[in-house]
Motif scaffolding. Structure first.
Motif, short mmCIF file in Angstrom:
data_model
loop_
_atom_site.label_atom_id
_atom_site.label_comp_id
_atom_site.label_asym_id
_atom_site.label_seq_id
_atom_site.Cartn_x
_atom_site.Cartn_y
_atom_site.Cartn_z
N TYR A 66 0.80 -1.22 0.00
CA TYR A 66 0.00 0.00 0.00
C TYR A 66 0.84 1.28 0.00
CZ TYR A 66 -3.97 -3.05 1.02
OH TYR A 66 -4.92 -4.02 0.95
N CYS A 108 3.73 0.44 4.32
CA CYS A 108 2.42 -0.17 4.62
C CYS A 108 2.15 -1.33 3.66
CB CYS A 108 1.32 0.88 4.51
SG CYS A 108 -0.31 0.20 4.82
N LEU A 164 -2.33 -6.15 8.79
CA LEU A 164 -1.91 -4.90 8.13
C LEU A 164 -0.73 -4.33 8.91
CD1 LEU A 164 -2.61 -2.66 6.02
CD2 LEU A 164 -4.06 -1.64 7.79
N ASP A 219 1.85 -1.07 9.58
CA ASP A 219 2.23 0.35 9.49
C ASP A 219 1.39 1.18 8.51
OD1 ASP A 219 4.10 -0.03 11.44
OD2 ASP A 219 5.86 0.16 10.14
N PRO A 220 0.07 1.30 8.78
CA PRO A 220 -0.79 2.01 7.84
C PRO A 220 -0.52 3.51 7.74
CG PRO A 220 -2.04 1.34 9.78
CD PRO A 220 -0.68 0.72 9.90
N HIS A 224 3.93 5.72 9.98
CA HIS A 224 3.71 4.28 10.21
C HIS A 224 2.37 4.00 10.87
CE1 HIS A 224 7.82 3.17 9.05
NE2 HIS A 224 7.98 4.46 9.29
#
Ligand code: NI
Ligand code: MN
Length: 226
Positions: free
Chosen positions: A6, A10, A21, A23-24, A54
């Motif tokens: 992503y 991420c 998931l 470190d969005p 992160h």
């Protein structure tokens, strides 16, 4: 095991249909404008440290999905104070069982603070073991001799390493890291997002190849099987 990138650091990993998931950081990332964070599902959100690049989207995704945020004690506790219902605080050297895999929080040589500058615990990375594949996500880190411990924790199939230099290790140190962790297959992260971490993709891949290592630079939104 499927990995979807992503952007920045991420990515999501799908292990037998269960999703983690990492470190969005999507909404503030111009390069990831094609990614809709509202469509991301997760059972767990693993956060390596307290820096904004992160965790910018972690609260929204956790509240919508009910995902459990796993991070160091300070970061997990902070998310709890922001109203995230499920958190799992850890500290360096600890391992937790997530049901479909295990996560061990390992040392990263970096810093960790919240957007207001307050202390966000020690930064870390994660070693994930499962009955599918094993992998290491280094988080933000310098090259460190502590990486030599990782083969004692797991025989790795894949490593997700920062390669952008300036704020973390760069290409040359990442290649040395592959020797310490005894894993030649690398997905690069933490590059191109900001002017000070832009890299030459072709040169990076060639440098890895010359060292007989494999560097994968994924398109944002791309999913690969490992
Ligand atoms: Ni950082
Ligand atoms: Mn970072």
């Amino acid at each position: 095991m499927k990995l979807t990138y992503y952007g920045h650091s991420c990515f999501a990993v799908d292990i037998h249909g269960k999703k983690i998931l990492f470190d969005p950081f999507i909404t503030p990332n111009e390069l990831a404008e094609g990614v809709d964070p509202e469509k991301i599902e997760a059972e767990y959100i693993l956060v390596s440290h307290g820096h904004q690049d992160h965790m910018a989207d972690a609260i929204d995704i956790a509240k919508r999905t009910g995902a459990t945020i796993v991070s160091n004690f300070e970061v997990a506790t902070w998310f709890g104070m922001q109203g995230v219902e499920n958190t799992m605080p850890m500290n360096l050297g600890g391992k937790v069982d997530l049901g479909f895999c295990q996560a061990k929080y390992v040392n990263a040589v970096h810093s960790s603070s919240f957007p207001d500058g307050t202390y966000a615990g020690n930064p870390g990375g994660f070693v994930i073991t499962s009955n599918d594949k094993n992998f290491y996500y280094a988080g933000d880190t310098a090259l460190t001799l502590d990486m030599q411990l990782i083969p004692r924790f797991a025989k790795l199939d894949l490593a997700i390493l920062p390669i952008g230099d300036c704020l973390t290790m760069g290409i040359e140190d990442a290649i040395t890291a592959t020797e310490f962790i005894q894993c030649s297959k690398v997905v690069g992260v933490h590059y191109d997002t900001f002017p000070n971490i832009k890299i030459n993709h072709q040169a990076a891949k060639e440098t890895f190849k010359k060292a007989s290592k494999e560097l994968h630079l994924l398109e944002i939104g791309q999913t690969v099987n490992f």
